[in-house]
Enzyme design. Structure first.
Site, PDB file in Angstrom:
ATOM      1  N   PRO A  32      21.311   9.435 -46.510  1.00 15.74           N
ATOM      2  CA  PRO A  32      19.895   9.507 -46.134  1.00 15.74           C
ATOM      3  C   PRO A  32      19.009   8.929 -47.234  1.00 15.74           C
ATOM      4  O   PRO A  32      19.181   9.268 -48.411  1.00 15.74           O
ATOM      5  CB  PRO A  32      19.640  11.012 -45.976  1.00 15.74           C
ATOM      6  CG  PRO A  32      20.987  11.651 -45.947  1.00 15.74           C
ATOM      7  CD  PRO A  32      21.896  10.769 -46.716  1.00 15.74           C
ATOM      8  N   CYS A  34      14.790   8.087 -47.695  1.00 17.42           N
ATOM      9  CA  CYS A  34      13.454   8.128 -47.099  1.00 17.42           C
ATOM     10  C   CYS A  34      12.816   6.739 -47.061  1.00 17.42           C
ATOM     11  O   CYS A  34      12.930   5.959 -48.011  1.00 17.42           O
ATOM     12  CB  CYS A  34      12.562   9.080 -47.881  1.00 17.42           C
ATOM     13  SG  CYS A  34      13.019  10.810 -47.686  1.00 17.42           S
ATOM     14  N   ALA A  71      15.778  12.249 -44.778  1.00 16.70           N
ATOM     15  CA  ALA A  71      15.253  13.610 -44.788  1.00 16.70           C
ATOM     16  C   ALA A  71      14.151  13.757 -43.750  1.00 16.70           C
ATOM     17  O   ALA A  71      13.114  13.097 -43.818  1.00 16.70           O
ATOM     18  CB  ALA A  71      14.716  13.944 -46.181  1.00 16.70           C
ATOM     19  N   TYR A 195      14.854  20.252 -53.723  1.00 14.19           N
ATOM     20  CA  TYR A 195      14.030  20.637 -52.576  1.00 14.19           C
ATOM     21  C   TYR A 195      14.290  22.099 -52.238  1.00 14.19           C
ATOM     22  O   TYR A 195      15.030  22.788 -52.950  1.00 14.19           O
ATOM     23  CB  TYR A 195      14.277  19.677 -51.414  1.00 14.19           C
ATOM     24  CG  TYR A 195      13.881  18.250 -51.755  1.00 14.19           C
ATOM     25  CD1 TYR A 195      12.582  17.959 -52.186  1.00 14.19           C
ATOM     26  CD2 TYR A 195      14.800  17.207 -51.699  1.00 14.19           C
ATOM     27  CE1 TYR A 195      12.213  16.663 -52.530  1.00 14.19           C
ATOM     28  CE2 TYR A 195      14.432  15.907 -52.045  1.00 14.19           C
ATOM     29  CZ  TYR A 195      13.143  15.639 -52.457  1.00 14.19           C
ATOM     30  OH  TYR A 195      12.776  14.363 -52.814  1.00 14.19           O
ATOM     31  N   ARG A 243      24.213  18.974 -47.839  1.00 11.87           N
ATOM     32  CA  ARG A 243      24.156  18.116 -49.026  1.00 11.87           C
ATOM     33  C   ARG A 243      23.697  18.971 -50.198  1.00 11.87           C
ATOM     34  O   ARG A 243      22.672  19.659 -50.104  1.00 11.87           O
ATOM     35  CB  ARG A 243      23.198  16.946 -48.829  1.00 11.87           C
ATOM     36  CG  ARG A 243      23.403  15.882 -49.928  1.00 11.87           C
ATOM     37  CD  ARG A 243      22.518  14.683 -49.762  1.00 11.87           C
ATOM     38  NE  ARG A 243      23.130  13.513 -50.405  1.00 11.87           N
ATOM     39  CZ  ARG A 243      22.488  12.372 -50.636  1.00 11.87           C
ATOM     40  NH1 ARG A 243      21.228  12.233 -50.278  1.00 11.87           N
ATOM     41  NH2 ARG A 243      23.107  11.368 -51.225  1.00 11.87           N
ATOM     42  N   LEU A 315      26.305   5.507 -56.926  1.00 12.79           N
ATOM     43  CA  LEU A 315      26.769   4.292 -57.597  1.00 12.79           C
ATOM     44  C   LEU A 315      28.182   3.896 -57.168  1.00 12.79           C
ATOM     45  O   LEU A 315      29.027   3.549 -57.985  1.00 12.79           O
ATOM     46  CB  LEU A 315      26.670   4.443 -59.114  1.00 12.79           C
ATOM     47  CG  LEU A 315      25.237   4.483 -59.679  1.00 12.79           C
ATOM     48  CD1 LEU A 315      25.261   4.617 -61.189  1.00 12.79           C
ATOM     49  CD2 LEU A 315      24.454   3.240 -59.272  1.00 12.79           C
ATOM     50  N   GLY A 337      24.026   4.468 -50.523  1.00 11.88           N
ATOM     51  CA  GLY A 337      22.583   4.518 -50.394  1.00 11.88           C
ATOM     52  C   GLY A 337      21.956   3.175 -50.659  1.00 11.88           C
ATOM     53  O   GLY A 337      21.833   2.326 -49.770  1.00 11.88           O
ATOM     54  N   ARG A 338      21.566   2.951 -51.900  1.00  8.08           N
ATOM     55  CA  ARG A 338      20.856   1.721 -52.253  1.00  8.08           C
ATOM     56  C   ARG A 338      21.650   0.466 -51.891  1.00  8.08           C
ATOM     57  O   ARG A 338      21.069  -0.560 -51.544  1.00  8.08           O
ATOM     58  CB  ARG A 338      20.520   1.727 -53.744  1.00  8.08           C
ATOM     59  CG  ARG A 338      19.519   2.801 -54.145  1.00  8.08           C
ATOM     60  CD  ARG A 338      19.277   2.791 -55.656  1.00  8.08           C
ATOM     61  NE  ARG A 338      18.311   3.789 -56.049  1.00  8.08           N
ATOM     62  CZ  ARG A 338      18.609   5.047 -56.376  1.00  8.08           C
ATOM     63  NH1 ARG A 338      19.877   5.450 -56.342  1.00  8.08           N
ATOM     64  NH2 ARG A 338      17.678   5.900 -56.737  1.00  8.08           N
TER      65      ARG A 338
END
Length: 377
Positions: A32, A34, A71, A195, A243, A315, A337-338
């Site tokens: 995930p 955002c 999210a 969070y 998570r 990573l 992710g990235r």
């Protein structure tokens, strides 16, 4: 890389994986992330837009086994920014269906991360600096387990009452039901990155003296209650993930890797199907030793010591690296992710590099043939 006529190599990364009633076609998953691109006002507040449809659609064409949509707040005050996705009303459900339908059409399992930002809510978009917002700039007062600001210059959150905590659990249940109605087959509870649920877990952010604070059991109470309530609210075949941040990177005072193993065993008993293992987020200036695969040992330890399936993240950028993680039994899946932001077609390119069968859609076949043309052997 295989040449034409050669037998394909065996790849752990591109074997199916089943959790409850969900079979994921491969072990490369989209984490995930955002987008901060939902409407902040009006009837469509928090609903996915064309941006989200094309964003997740492009990654679906790239071929991951699972896409976990970013999210998604269970209540308006649970958004990180006013521009976050939500799933607290039926208008949002209809908009989410556009995404899940497209993912299903392209053989990708639709998943969603259900979230409450806690004291890290009411900020501007990340790419505009992420500063706290006021009521005059679409902001609101954040809530948290304790009246402790995340950092200097951040607002002091409202300390949730016991009744309000019960309302948080109810909000996760309602969001879970709406998520299933929207077509999601995997639901992930966001209990990481500082969070709300993570704030209850960590002694750095939870200074309560009631049944939700103090001991490990008390600090884990909200996570367990959400796990129980969500599991009971959704069909048996729906997979439920958590998570978590494996460590606050502030041992021994903060949440630790030992705590994560203990929590994983507890969540397994309460119907959670997989732990998605990240780290950090409680402290604004934690020293995190980020390097390729730096969070993988946490996922490996949870899997080894509890038997709960895990997804490793952080990573992971190279096909051979991802394959080694799975082949070595360190995790059951890898989440990117990235890397998927930069390259939506990473899964299909990784399959090619590992000799697995995962061709591009026929619409892109001419490009695949041109780039990967090889001589016969």
């Amino acid at each position: 890389m295989c040449h034409r006529g050669a037998a394909p190599l065996s790849s752990s990364l591109f074997t199916p994986y089943t959790l409850r009633g969900v079979t994921l076609p491969n072990r490369v998953w989209m984490a995930p992330m955002c987008q901060y691109s939902a409407p902040a006002e009006g009837a469509a507040t928090g609903a996915p837009t064309d941006w989200h449809l094309q964003h997740y659609g492009a990654r679906a064409v790239g071929g991951p086994g699972l896409i976990l949509v970013e999210a998604t707040a269970v209540v308006p005050e649970g958004r990180i920014t006013p521009y976050d996705l939500g799933i607290w009303n039926d208008t949002q459900v209809e908009a989410h269906r556009r995404i899940t339908s497209f993912l299903d059409e392209h053989g990708v399992v639709p998943g969603i991360q259900l979230a409450h930002a806690g004291r890290k809510a009411s900020t501007d978009k990340e790419f505009r600096g992420g500063a706290p917002l006021t009521r005059d700039t679409l902001g609101w007062q954040p809530v948290a387990p304790s009246a402790l600001a995340f950092d200097e210059g951040q607002p002091v959150p409202h300390e949730l009452t016991a009744e309000e905590i019960r309302g948080v659990v109810d909000a996760f249940v309602a969001a879970a039901r709406r998520s299933v109605a929207a077509g999601y087959r995997v639901l992930e509870v966001h209990a990481a990155h500082g969070y709300l649920v993570h704030e209850f877990l960590s002694p750095l952010s939870n200074h309560r003296t009631d049944g939700y604070g103090g001991s490990f059991e008390n600090r884990a109470r909200l996570a367990v209650q959400i796990a129980d309530a969500v599991r009971a609210a959704v069909p048996e075949e729906t997979a439920v993930f958590f998570r978590v941040s494996a460590t606050d990177w502030a041992e021994p005072e903060g949440w630790t890797a030992d705590d994560t193993v203990r929590l994983a065993a507890l969540l397994k008993e309460h119907g959670v199907d997989l732990l998605h293992v990240s780290s950090g987020g409680t402290l604004p200036h934690a020293r995190i030793p980020a390097e390729p695969g730096y969070q993988v040992p946490f996922a490996a330890r949870v899997r080894r010591e509890t038997g709960l399936p895990t997804a490793a993240v952080g990573l992971i950028t190279e096909p051979e690296q991802a394959e080694k993680i799975l082949a070595g039994g360190e995790a059951d899946a890898v989440a990117l992710g990235r890397e998927l932001l930069l390259n939506p077609y990473w899964p299909r390119q990784a399959a090619r590099a590992l000799g697995a069968e995962h061709p591009f859609p026929p619409q892109y076949g001419r490009a695949e043939r041109a780039r990967y043309r090889t001589s016969r052997v």
